[in-house]
Design a protein around this motif. Structure first.
Motif, short mmCIF file in Angstrom:
data_model
loop_
_atom_site.label_atom_id
_atom_site.label_comp_id
_atom_site.label_asym_id
_atom_site.label_seq_id
_atom_site.Cartn_x
_atom_site.Cartn_y
_atom_site.Cartn_z
N GLU A 131 16.05 -26.85 -3.71
CA GLU A 131 15.48 -26.25 -4.93
C GLU A 131 15.53 -26.46 -6.25
O GLU A 131 13.73 -26.16 -7.04
N GLN A 132 15.95 -27.67 -6.58
CA GLN A 132 14.46 -28.34 -7.83
C GLN A 132 13.80 -28.72 -7.66
O GLN A 132 12.82 -29.10 -7.62
N ARG A 133 13.57 -29.57 -6.15
CA ARG A 133 11.99 -29.85 -5.44
C ARG A 133 10.84 -28.76 -5.77
O ARG A 133 9.89 -29.02 -5.91
N ALA A 134 11.32 -27.54 -5.64
CA ALA A 134 10.20 -26.12 -5.83
C ALA A 134 10.07 -26.18 -6.68
O ALA A 134 9.40 -26.16 -7.02
N LEU A 135 11.36 -26.26 -7.87
CA LEU A 135 10.79 -25.91 -9.38
C LEU A 135 9.68 -26.75 -9.85
O LEU A 135 9.30 -26.76 -10.74
N ALA A 136 10.14 -28.41 -9.59
CA ALA A 136 9.37 -29.24 -9.96
C ALA A 136 7.80 -28.59 -9.73
O ALA A 136 6.82 -29.57 -10.25
N ARG A 137 7.65 -28.45 -8.34
CA ARG A 137 6.34 -28.44 -7.59
C ARG A 137 5.77 -27.04 -8.64
O ARG A 137 4.51 -27.51 -8.66
N ARG A 138 6.69 -26.18 -8.47
CA ARG A 138 6.12 -24.75 -9.38
C ARG A 138 5.29 -25.23 -10.74
O ARG A 138 4.46 -24.90 -11.12
N LYS A 139 6.46 -25.71 -11.36
CA LYS A 139 6.02 -26.69 -12.92
C LYS A 139 4.61 -27.61 -12.96
O LYS A 139 3.76 -27.10 -13.63
N LYS A 140 4.41 -28.67 -12.23
CA LYS A 140 3.73 -29.00 -12.13
C LYS A 140 2.31 -28.60 -11.17
O LYS A 140 1.22 -28.80 -12.54
N LEU A 141 2.38 -27.57 -10.57
CA LEU A 141 0.92 -26.98 -10.33
C LEU A 141 0.36 -25.54 -11.57
O LEU A 141 -0.40 -24.87 -11.97
N GLY A 142 1.50 -24.91 -12.16
CA GLY A 142 1.86 -23.82 -13.13
C GLY A 142 0.54 -24.44 -14.03
O GLY A 142 -0.74 -23.29 -14.55
N GLY A 143 0.16 -25.08 -14.51
CA GLY A 143 -0.53 -25.51 -15.45
C GLY A 143 -1.93 -25.49 -15.31
O GLY A 143 -2.77 -25.06 -15.73
N ALA A 144 -2.21 -25.90 -14.22
CA ALA A 144 -3.78 -26.00 -13.36
C ALA A 144 -3.78 -24.78 -12.65
O ALA A 144 -5.18 -24.19 -13.33
N LEU A 145 -3.49 -24.31 -12.67
CA LEU A 145 -3.37 -22.95 -12.08
C LEU A 145 -3.43 -21.90 -12.63
O LEU A 145 -4.35 -21.38 -12.98
N GLN A 146 -3.42 -21.78 -14.43
CA GLN A 146 -3.23 -20.71 -15.42
C GLN A 146 -4.88 -21.55 -15.82
O GLN A 146 -5.54 -20.21 -16.41
N GLU A 147 -5.28 -22.78 -16.02
CA GLU A 147 -6.24 -22.90 -16.22
C GLU A 147 -7.42 -22.75 -16.00
O GLU A 147 -8.82 -22.12 -15.63
N LEU A 148 -7.24 -22.69 -14.39
CA LEU A 148 -7.94 -22.15 -13.07
C LEU A 148 -8.05 -20.43 -13.45
O LEU A 148 -9.56 -19.90 -13.19
N HIS A 149 -7.26 -20.11 -13.65
CA HIS A 149 -7.65 -18.18 -13.74
C HIS A 149 -7.51 -18.39 -15.01
O HIS A 149 -8.98 -17.10 -15.22
N MET A 150 -7.99 -18.95 -16.14
CA MET A 150 -8.22 -18.91 -17.38
C MET A 150 -9.92 -18.83 -16.74
O MET A 150 -11.34 -18.19 -17.61
N GLN A 151 -10.40 -19.73 -16.32
CA GLN A 151 -12.18 -20.55 -16.13
C GLN A 151 -12.52 -18.86 -14.86
O GLN A 151 -13.37 -19.29 -15.32
N GLU A 152 -11.72 -18.62 -14.10
CA GLU A 152 -12.68 -17.93 -13.07
C GLU A 152 -12.29 -16.82 -13.04
O GLU A 152 -12.99 -15.52 -12.88
N GLY A 153 -11.44 -16.19 -13.95
CA GLY A 153 -11.12 -14.77 -14.35
C GLY A 153 -10.33 -13.86 -13.48
O GLY A 153 -10.13 -12.68 -13.93
N ASP A 154 -11.04 -14.73 -12.49
CA ASP A 154 -9.47 -13.56 -11.43
C ASP A 154 -9.22 -14.77 -10.33
O ASP A 154 -9.67 -15.51 -9.90
N ALA A 155 -7.84 -14.32 -9.97
CA ALA A 155 -7.45 -14.78 -9.04
C ALA A 155 -6.68 -14.15 -7.78
O ALA A 155 -5.84 -14.78 -6.78
N SER A 156 -7.76 -12.96 -7.31
CA SER A 156 -7.14 -12.98 -5.68
C SER A 156 -7.51 -13.60 -4.35
O SER A 156 -6.85 -13.38 -3.37
N PHE A 157 -8.93 -14.76 -4.54
CA PHE A 157 -8.97 -15.40 -3.49
C PHE A 157 -7.80 -16.51 -3.36
O PHE A 157 -8.17 -16.55 -2.41
N LEU A 158 -6.92 -16.72 -4.50
CA LEU A 158 -5.09 -17.46 -4.02
C LEU A 158 -4.68 -16.76 -3.62
O LEU A 158 -4.30 -15.87 -2.74
#
Length: 274
Positions: free
Chosen positions: A215-242
């Protein structure tokens, strides 16, 4: 510190084990909730300094002692087994056998010239919920504890000159050994220790801990990916392909930001009103 409900808090760490939490309450706040997780191993203390908002502003201090095994709670029986309330030697042996049959348990035996009441006071220093005194005319003590987070079980039985502690957690028995030896040394009592490790104890402990590590490893992974995915969502404007997993991470990240922005706005409005 796990969570401070509707509060802005300042956390200050001093050394490695001392933490100061300073909540900043709004004028209309009359109740606050702060959640934290304690670590087992050494004794600690929680001190709450309360200053009223109206005169006389006299500070009140509330102190709560945390024993080394503060995450344990007393239970009345083994799940699917017998009761642990004040038994004689034969009944206590039966309870230990039930515990050992249900899980791989190791055993810690202490022998010395201590009395049952002396060992009872030592046990009170390491475990919560232990009564202040044994029942009148009682020559033995028997209690059962459960670790509230991992679910491991601890059986304690003791009488004059002997104590038997059985548990499926090696860490719990190690903490008991260190704390009880320190209490015996402080009381100038000679104590001998016999430790019997179950062959499958280590494997069992790893199996109990593994879901929490995952569980802790999954939380750390989600936290690490959160910033990058949020930036990708702001640039693309659409996250339906994810993939759905990444969509959930973006949704969770956005929800946290909206909650924080709402709290900051409420704090700013309260400051302007003041």
């Amino acid at each position: 510190l796990l969570k401070a409900v509707r509060l802005t808090v300042m956390v200050c760490w001093l050394k490695t084990i001392l933490m100061i939490v300073l909540p900043r309450c709004q004028e209309s706040t009359n109740r606050l909730s702060i959640k934290f997780r304690a670590r087992e191993g050494i004794a600690g203390k929680i001190s709450a300094y309360i200053i009223p908002a109206i005169p006389p502003k006299t500070c009140s201090v509330i102190e709560v002692q945390l024993p080394p095994l503060c995450m344990h709670q007393m239970v009345s029986s083994i799940p699917g087994g017998g009761s642990a309330s004040q038994q004689d030697a034969s009944q206590a042996d039966s309870l230990v056998q039930q515990l050992q049959q249900s899980r791989p348990c190791s055993e810690l035996v202490l022998q010395g010239n201590f009395s049952v009441h002396a060992f009872h006071s030592w046990l009170r220093d390491v475990l919560p919920d232990v009564p202040t005194h044994l029942p009148a005319n009682s020559s033995t003590g028997s209690y059962l504890f459960k670790q509230s987070q991992l679910g491991t079980m601890l059986s304690c039985w003791y009488t004059d000159g002997q104590a038997k502690l059985v548990c499926d957690s090696i860490t719990t028995l190690a903490i008991l050994q260190n704390t009880l030896l320190a209490s015996a040394t402080a009381a100038k009592q000679q104590v001998s220790i016999r430790y019997q490790l179950h062959p499958q104890a280590l494997q069992h402990c790893c199996g109990v801990l593994w879901p929490f590590l995952e569980e802790q490893r999954a939380l750390a992974r989600r936290k690490k990916l959160g910033g990058a995915l949020q930036e990708l969502h702001m640039q693309e404007g659409d996250a339906s392909f994810l993939a759905r997993e990444y969509k959930d991470i973006i949704s969770t990240q956005s929800g946290k930001e909206n909650t924080q922005n709402g709290q900051d706005a409420a704090d700013d409005t309260q400051g302007l009103d003041a």
